[in-house]
Design a protein around this motif. Structure first.
Motif, mmCIF file in Angstrom:
data_model
loop_
_atom_site.group_PDB
_atom_site.id
_atom_site.type_symbol
_atom_site.label_atom_id
_atom_site.label_comp_id
_atom_site.label_asym_id
_atom_site.label_seq_id
_atom_site.Cartn_x
_atom_site.Cartn_y
_atom_site.Cartn_z
ATOM 1 N N LEU A 278 0.600 -1.345 0.059
ATOM 2 C CA LEU A 278 -0.104 0.067 -0.014
ATOM 3 C C LEU A 278 1.009 1.336 0.357
ATOM 4 O O LEU A 278 0.601 1.929 -0.912
ATOM 5 C CB LEU A 278 -1.413 0.338 0.714
ATOM 6 C CG LEU A 278 -2.056 0.984 1.083
ATOM 7 C CD1 LEU A 278 -3.311 1.594 0.545
ATOM 8 C CD2 LEU A 278 -2.779 1.036 2.241
ATOM 9 N N ARG A 281 2.125 1.577 -3.674
ATOM 10 C CA ARG A 281 1.157 1.745 -4.498
ATOM 11 C C ARG A 281 1.537 0.078 -5.059
ATOM 12 O O ARG A 281 1.524 0.317 -7.017
ATOM 13 C CB ARG A 281 1.822 3.379 -5.134
ATOM 14 C CG ARG A 281 1.550 3.754 -4.358
ATOM 15 C CD ARG A 281 1.950 5.278 -5.059
ATOM 16 N NE ARG A 281 0.672 6.428 -4.137
ATOM 17 C CZ ARG A 281 0.980 8.336 -4.771
ATOM 18 N NH1 ARG A 281 1.373 7.847 -5.832
ATOM 19 N NH2 ARG A 281 0.222 9.029 -4.121
ATOM 20 N N TYR A 283 -0.270 -1.943 -6.720
ATOM 21 C CA TYR A 283 -1.405 -2.188 -7.357
ATOM 22 C C TYR A 283 -1.350 -3.992 -7.383
ATOM 23 O O TYR A 283 -1.839 -4.402 -6.868
ATOM 24 C CB TYR A 283 -2.019 -0.846 -8.002
ATOM 25 C CG TYR A 283 -1.957 0.007 -7.506
ATOM 26 C CD1 TYR A 283 -2.389 0.272 -6.356
ATOM 27 C CD2 TYR A 283 -2.418 0.958 -8.598
ATOM 28 C CE1 TYR A 283 -2.209 1.340 -5.812
ATOM 29 C CE2 TYR A 283 -2.352 2.526 -7.808
ATOM 30 C CZ TYR A 283 -2.567 3.074 -6.522
ATOM 31 O OH TYR A 283 -2.490 4.060 -5.921
ATOM 32 N N LEU A 286 -1.878 -5.781 -3.908
ATOM 33 C CA LEU A 286 -3.128 -4.516 -3.284
ATOM 34 C C LEU A 286 -4.382 -5.600 -4.518
ATOM 35 O O LEU A 286 -5.449 -6.271 -3.379
ATOM 36 C CB LEU A 286 -3.607 -3.441 -3.665
ATOM 37 C CG LEU A 286 -2.131 -2.451 -2.857
ATOM 38 C CD1 LEU A 286 -2.339 -1.118 -2.808
ATOM 39 C CD2 LEU A 286 -2.076 -3.531 -1.434
#
Length: 319
Positions: A278, A281, A283, A286
């Motif tokens: 997180l 970043r 992604y 995530l």
């Protein structure tokens, strides 16, 4: 029963598709990514990397490619760790499962036992003490409770290690490794048990009190049945029906509920890398982890429906 399960399985398919779309759009529309956050890259190099990873394509095209990869068992590629997301999660998810599963057994056992005892003696001294302890434990923020346990048991008393999963630089094997993991497991496990057992105790207590006031309990006692039979065979079985709903949230809770705890205690689990991803970043990691939790949530609710139908035949008849 078989038709009921088949209908529930069919209903999960559009839910999984919708969940994947929402998760992808949520992270895809979030400003910035791992490449944008790397200030050492030139504009040309950043554009080249986005073309390599397909980040310069339209959203629907990117989602379609991601969905095709998901159907093939590919969760994407981690830009931070430079390995496939499925491989990354496989390295850490079992550590999270170990911590959460042991904690789950303990706080469900504690919540069930204390909740039933409180319901059998409502408004007694024991019940009031339980309420005080429960609300006190629930009122602590997670990070504060974790730091407090570290100060008491690791720094002041030197009974337990501060964090990690094994001793620093340890190359232990066999039972020596198992003992190291068990000792390092105590503090994060204690934190999770203290945070979760309180709410479960309240649920079990309230459900048991409602059942004990019902007519069929008075009828069972009037028939001369032993109190133990009335409590455990008749009352407890019916009191557990509303609690089945909570099982639907326990599967994702096994991995998502310990994110802060894993970070504070430096436990090498999926929650730990989730926080790091997180911040960076990353992604793809995530999205993969969030989709994993969404799948567990849907499967958990499916399991709760099946258990409801097994415990109460009226559910599957109406469905």
């Amino acid at each position: 029963m078989r038709n009921f399960i088949v209908r529930r399985l069919v209903q999960t398919l559009p839910m999984l598709l919708l969940a994947s779309l929402l998760i992808f759009m949520l992270f895809a529309k979030t400003p910035g990514d791992f490449i944008d956050g790397n200030i050492t890259l030139t504009a040309a190099r950043a554009a080249e990397l986005k073309a390599i990873y397909g980040l310069d394509q339209p959203l629907l095209v990117r989602y379609w490619h991601w969905l095709i990869q998901l159907l093939q068992g590919n969760l994407g590629f981690s830009l931070q760790y430079q390995i496939p997301v499925s491989q990354l999660l496989n390295q850490y998810i079992w550590n999270s499962f170990l911590l959460a599963f042991v904690s789950l057994i303990l706080y469900w056992g504690i919540g069930l036992t204390i909740g039933v005892l409180s319901a059998l003696k409502p408004n007694s001294l024991f019940d009031h003490l339980v309420n005080i302890i429960v609300f006190a434990a629930m009122s602590f923020p997670t990070f504060f409770l974790c730091l407090l346990l570290i100060k008491w048991f690791a720094i002041d008393l030197h009974w337990l290690p501060v964090g990690g999963m094994t001793d620093t630089g340890s190359d232990a094997r066999g039972w020596q490794w198992v003992m190291q993991v068990a000792v390092h497991l105590i503090l994060p496990m204690l934190a999770l048990v203290m945070l979760q057992s309180g709410s479960l105790t309240r649920y079990f207590r309230a459900s048991m009190i409602d059942v004990l006031r019902m007519d069929f309990i008075r009828t069972a006692r009037a028939k001369g049945l032993r109190e133990r039979t009335v409590i455990f065979k008749h009352a407890l079985r019916n009191a557990l029906l509303p609690i089945i709903t909570l099982l639907g949230f326990e599967l994702p809770g096994l991995f998502s509920g310990a994110i802060i705890t894993e970070k504070v205690f430096n436990w090498p689990g999926a929650g730990h890398i989730h926080v790091d991803s997180l911040a960076a970043r990353d992604y793809p990691v995530l999205m993969g982890f969030t989709l994993f939790l969404a799948v567990l949530t849907i499967l958990g609710n499916l399991l709760a429906d099946i258990l409801y139908a097994w415990a109460d035949p009226r559910i599957r008849v109406r469905s």
